[in-house]
Scaffold this motif. Structure first.
Motif, PDB file in Angstrom:
ATOM      1  N   ARG A   1       0.944  -1.139  -0.078  1.00  0.00           N
ATOM      2  CA  ARG A   1      -0.016   0.038  -0.005  1.00  0.00           C
ATOM      3  C   ARG A   1       0.777   1.205   0.024  1.00  0.00           C
ATOM      4  N   ILE A   2       1.859   1.298   0.733  1.00  0.00           N
ATOM      5  CA  ILE A   2       2.726   2.420   0.779  1.00  0.00           C
ATOM      6  C   ILE A   2       3.407   2.689  -0.461  1.00  0.00           C
ATOM      7  N   GLY A   3       4.047   1.572  -1.211  1.00  0.00           N
ATOM      8  CA  GLY A   3       4.716   1.766  -2.561  1.00  0.00           C
ATOM      9  C   GLY A   3       6.122   2.242  -2.256  1.00  0.00           C
ATOM     10  N   THR A   4       6.128   3.618  -1.894  1.00  0.00           N
ATOM     11  CA  THR A   4       7.463   4.210  -1.756  1.00  0.00           C
ATOM     12  C   THR A   4       7.172   5.160  -0.743  1.00  0.00           C
ATOM     13  N   LEU A   5       8.377   5.344  -0.244  1.00  0.00           N
ATOM     14  CA  LEU A   5       8.502   6.786   0.892  1.00  0.00           C
ATOM     15  C   LEU A   5       9.200   7.733   0.402  1.00  0.00           C
ATOM     16  N   VAL A   6      10.405   7.491  -0.320  1.00  0.00           N
ATOM     17  CA  VAL A   6      11.353   8.545  -0.589  1.00  0.00           C
ATOM     18  C   VAL A   6      10.511   9.475  -1.930  1.00  0.00           C
ATOM     19  N   GLY A   7       9.511   9.045  -2.671  1.00  0.00           N
ATOM     20  CA  GLY A   7       9.136   9.560  -3.576  1.00  0.00           C
ATOM     21  C   GLY A   7       7.785  10.363  -3.163  1.00  0.00           C
ATOM     22  N   ARG A   8       7.579  10.583  -1.859  1.00  0.00           N
ATOM     23  CA  ARG A   8       6.522  11.455  -1.391  1.00  0.00           C
ATOM     24  C   ARG A   8       7.179  12.270  -0.420  1.00  0.00           C
ATOM     25  N   ARG A   9       7.133  13.643  -0.762  1.00  0.00           N
ATOM     26  CA  ARG A   9       7.465  14.797  -0.292  1.00  0.00           C
ATOM     27  C   ARG A   9       6.952  14.889   1.209  1.00  0.00           C
TER      28      ARG A   9
ATOM     29  N   TRP B   1      16.362   5.612   3.036  1.00  0.00           N
ATOM     30  CA  TRP B   1      17.527   5.451   2.426  1.00  0.00           C
ATOM     31  C   TRP B   1      17.879   3.907   1.748  1.00  0.00           C
ATOM     32  N   SER B   2      16.912   3.048   2.541  1.00  0.00           N
ATOM     33  CA  SER B   2      17.001   1.653   1.888  1.00  0.00           C
ATOM     34  C   SER B   2      16.525   1.505   0.351  1.00  0.00           C
ATOM     35  N   GLU B   3      15.402   2.416   0.222  1.00  0.00           N
ATOM     36  CA  GLU B   3      14.867   2.549  -1.067  1.00  0.00           C
ATOM     37  C   GLU B   3      16.145   3.063  -2.157  1.00  0.00           C
ATOM     38  N   ILE B   4      16.680   4.105  -1.725  1.00  0.00           N
ATOM     39  CA  ILE B   4      17.838   4.491  -2.607  1.00  0.00           C
ATOM     40  C   ILE B   4      18.884   3.629  -2.909  1.00  0.00           C
ATOM     41  N   TYR B   5      19.264   3.056  -1.832  1.00  0.00           N
ATOM     42  CA  TYR B   5      20.360   1.904  -1.994  1.00  0.00           C
ATOM     43  C   TYR B   5      19.978   0.934  -2.776  1.00  0.00           C
ATOM     44  N   GLY B   6      18.676   0.488  -2.502  1.00  0.00           N
ATOM     45  CA  GLY B   6      18.037  -0.651  -3.195  1.00  0.00           C
ATOM     46  C   GLY B   6      17.893  -0.507  -4.781  1.00  0.00           C
ATOM     47  N   SER B   7      18.181   0.863  -5.330  1.00  0.00           N
ATOM     48  CA  SER B   7      18.066   1.113  -6.563  1.00  0.00           C
ATOM     49  C   SER B   7      19.385   1.214  -7.333  1.00  0.00           C
ATOM     50  N   LEU B   8      20.555   0.932  -6.438  1.00  0.00           N
ATOM     51  CA  LEU B   8      21.977   0.714  -6.943  1.00  0.00           C
ATOM     52  C   LEU B   8      22.436  -0.481  -7.195  1.00  0.00           C
ATOM     53  N   ASN B   9      23.259  -0.785  -8.137  1.00  0.00           N
ATOM     54  CA  ASN B   9      23.867  -1.991  -8.426  1.00  0.00           C
ATOM     55  C   ASN B   9      24.921  -2.198  -7.112  1.00  0.00           C
ATOM     56  N   PRO B  10      25.141  -3.526  -6.761  1.00  0.00           N
ATOM     57  CA  PRO B  10      26.068  -3.980  -5.654  1.00  0.00           C
ATOM     58  C   PRO B  10      27.485  -3.100  -5.554  1.00  0.00           C
ATOM     59  N   LEU B  11      28.006  -3.075  -6.652  1.00  0.00           N
ATOM     60  CA  LEU B  11      29.398  -2.068  -6.397  1.00  0.00           C
ATOM     61  C   LEU B  11      29.238  -0.712  -6.145  1.00  0.00           C
ATOM     62  N   ARG B  12      28.260  -0.092  -6.393  1.00  0.00           N
ATOM     63  CA  ARG B  12      27.917   1.225  -6.190  1.00  0.00           C
ATOM     64  C   ARG B  12      27.317   1.185  -4.395  1.00  0.00           C
ATOM     65  N   VAL B  13      26.543   0.117  -4.371  1.00  0.00           N
ATOM     66  CA  VAL B  13      26.236   0.182  -2.833  1.00  0.00           C
ATOM     67  C   VAL B  13      27.526  -0.075  -1.748  1.00  0.00           C
ATOM     68  N   ALA B  14      28.443  -0.882  -2.274  1.00  0.00           N
ATOM     69  CA  ALA B  14      29.537  -1.060  -1.477  1.00  0.00           C
ATOM     70  C   ALA B  14      30.421   0.119  -1.153  1.00  0.00           C
ATOM     71  N   ALA B  15      30.523   0.831  -2.521  1.00  0.00           N
ATOM     72  CA  ALA B  15      31.319   2.040  -2.412  1.00  0.00           C
ATOM     73  C   ALA B  15      30.567   3.083  -1.719  1.00  0.00           C
ATOM     74  N   TYR B  16      29.367   3.470  -2.008  1.00  0.00           N
ATOM     75  CA  TYR B  16      28.689   4.769  -1.311  1.00  0.00           C
ATOM     76  C   TYR B  16      28.388   4.227   0.247  1.00  0.00           C
ATOM     77  N   TYR B  17      28.147   3.102   0.358  1.00  0.00           N
ATOM     78  CA  TYR B  17      27.574   2.891   1.980  1.00  0.00           C
ATOM     79  C   TYR B  17      28.847   2.563   2.677  1.00  0.00           C
ATOM     80  N   SER B  18      30.000   2.211   2.219  1.00  0.00           N
ATOM     81  CA  SER B  18      31.118   2.281   3.183  1.00  0.00           C
ATOM     82  C   SER B  18      31.837   3.592   3.402  1.00  0.00           C
ATOM     83  N   PHE B  19      31.564   4.407   2.327  1.00  0.00           N
ATOM     84  CA  PHE B  19      32.265   5.703   2.309  1.00  0.00           C
ATOM     85  C   PHE B  19      31.171   6.672   3.262  1.00  0.00           C
ATOM     86  N   SER B  20      29.932   6.277   3.281  1.00  0.00           N
ATOM     87  CA  SER B  20      28.896   7.113   4.036  1.00  0.00           C
ATOM     88  C   SER B  20      29.237   6.679   5.555  1.00  0.00           C
TER      89      SER B  20
END
Length: 504
Positions: free
Chosen positions: A90-98, A147-166
């Motif tokens: 029912r929620i669908g998305t959180l990040v897409g709702r202002r 933030w899980s929705e955002i990272y769930g839209s990235l490929n694994p290598l980007r997730v590894a790079a962005y998450y570890s740097f965060s």
């Protein structure tokens, strides 16, 4: 091998498509090997800093009982996360709702105000602490899922790079905040949720339009129970010795072990690039964790500071691996990140609370300190061994981790007539790609490239998404064609059952 009967027009078209695509976007590598992490994606580290400053209380002496307040905070977060998972369709998305973004920031700012107000009204400290924990628990659950929705839209290598740097960025923010005077600390802490939400909004806009979370039902997947249980066992082990990992005034997000683990994984992505082995994260976490639980305490090697460093480093590595696994399932199968991460976060936190309560119960018994430590370490090692068995039962990142596509209810005729959702089509493509990769002996990297080819991604996009140099993606495509004994994109689409327009 690519046969000479591949038409010149096809090759020229692919080359032109690649050049056009490359000129429309910036490169993904700095100096040819360092992944460029957009500042917006570091917002995840910003909210991690807020959690430690506002609730762990490693350097802010809040006048209420931080242990009980944090338990309420964690429990509220669990309930909110699980409820969001149950109503994910029912929620669908959180990040897409202002409106959700604004409400999340408001909840966390209100929680910060309640926590710091306890200094001005100490007679109401207990009530203010509980209010801060409940409001903050709801807000942080939404923040994590956003933030899980955002990272769930990235490929694994980007997730590894962005998450570890965060993670590194979050620790550095906490170190900086330790130097603020009290009044400024309150103001700056209140700004952290706002910055994190603004970053989330910007990161959402940076995602490719076809990869953004949509207001659509979740994919008809079963829970990837192996991945959830893997993190739960580590969370229980971490909860057993959590207090020992906070030596020297450090918290879970500012510990030297946390900082070191994040930096090492980001460095690994930089150095290894397309050859980065995600299994190295687990193979690094396992010995570090065993050393923290058994070797260092038993043989009195170094001191408690070294044991604390190992505990936090091992748990951080495991957290990064789970983020990559769950995000990969969302990315490949089009599953709802709210649903998957809501379940995983809820279960993780429950097991961490169980670990903390187990330690408190053992310490409350009339046992010698050495005996209590022995039982706690033994339970932690059993948990790590169980996690090892779960991990070894899977072949790697591309595994389903127990997630299966469930057949929709209805008759066969209804199923044939029903138009499949984009998430279901994405799941079916990923399943076929995994089957083809296993049948023809493709490497993990070739399987990733094949999946992107099946999604009709161009060579230029594939190079940027996988952080690989110019020409490398073409080499992977050539090897894939050789192994599959095909000579064109159309043959590849036919093999994978990908529908193409007549114009293609």
């Amino acid at each position: 091998m690519l046969h000479s009967n591949s038409t010149s027009a096809e090759r020229q078209g692919a080359t032109a498509e690649c050049h056009a695509d490359e000129s429309s976007e910036t490169a993904s590598l700095l100096f040819g090997f360092i992944p460029i992490v957009p500042l917006a994606f570091l917002g995840l580290g910003v909210y991690r800093a807020w959690i430690e400053v506002a609730f762990v209380g490693t350097f802010v002496p809040f006048p209420f009982g931080t242990a009980s307040v944090r338990d309420f905070f964690d429990s509220t977060m669990v309930v909110t996360s699980v409820l969001c998972a149950l109503f994910a369709q029912r929620i669908g998305t959180l990040v897409g709702r202002r409106s959700v973004l604004v409400a999340t920031a408001a909840l966390l700012v209100a929680s910060t105000a309640c926590a710091f107000a306890a200094f001005w009204w100490p007679q109401s400290a207990a009530s203010l602490g509980m209010a801060a924990s409940v409001v903050g628990g709801i807000g942080i659950a939404f923040m994590i899922l956003i933030w899980s929705e955002i990272y769930g839209s990235l490929n694994p290598l980007r997730v590894a790079a962005y998450y570890s740097f965060s993670i590194v960025a979050g620790a550095l923010i906490i170190y900086m905040y330790e130097g603020f005077k009290f009044d400024w600390l309150f103001v700056m802490t209140s700004l952290l949720p706002i910055v994190a939400i603004l970053c989330a909004r910007k990161a959402f806009s940076l995602l490719p339009s076809d990869s953004r979370p949509q207001r659509k039902p979740a994919a008809n997947l079963s829970v990837p129970w192996k991945a959830v249980l893997l993190m739960a066992t580590y969370a229980f082990a971490y909860g057993l010795l959590e207090n020992k990992s906070y030596g020297g005034g450090f918290g879970p997000h500012s510990s030297p072990g946390t900082l070191l683990a994040g930096a090492l994984i980001f460095l690994g992505v930089c150095v290894r690039g397309k050859h980065f082995d995600f299994g190295l994260i687990y193979r690094g976490a396992l010995p570090i964790t065993v050393a923290a639980f058994l070797l260092l305490p038993t043989f009195h090697i170094f001191n408690e500071a070294m044991s604390a460093l190992c505990i936090s480093a091992g748990y951080t590595m495991q957290s990064i691996l789970i983020m990559i696994i769950i995000a990969s399932i969302c990315y490949r199968y089009g599953a709802s990140a709210i649903w998957l991460f809501g379940i995983e976060r809820g279960v993780r936190q429950i097991f961490m609370l169980l670990g903390r309560d187990t330690t408190q119960s053992l310490n409350s018994l009339a046992l010698p300190a050495e005996s209590a430590d022995f039982f706690i370490s033994a339970l932690a090692i059993i948990s790590v061994v169980a996690a090892t068995m779960i991990f070894m039962s899977e072949k790697g990142l591309s595994s389903n981790w127990g997630a299966m596509l469930k057949s929709p209810e209805g008759t066969l005729e209804q199923d044939e007539l029903r138009e499949k959702t984009p998430a279901e089509r994405k799941h079916e493509l990923a399943t076929r790609v995994a089957s083809v990769a296993q049948q023809y002996g493709l490497s993990t990297r070739e399987e990733e490239v094949l999946l992107l080819l099946g999604q009709k991604k161009t060579v230029g996009i594939i190079e940027r998404e996988l952080f690989i140099a110019n020409g490398t993606a073409k080499a992977h495509v050539r090897h894939i064609y050789q192994k599959l004994d095909i000579h064109s994109r159309q043959e590849l689409f036919d093999m994978l059952g990908v529908e193409t327009d007549t114009a293609e």
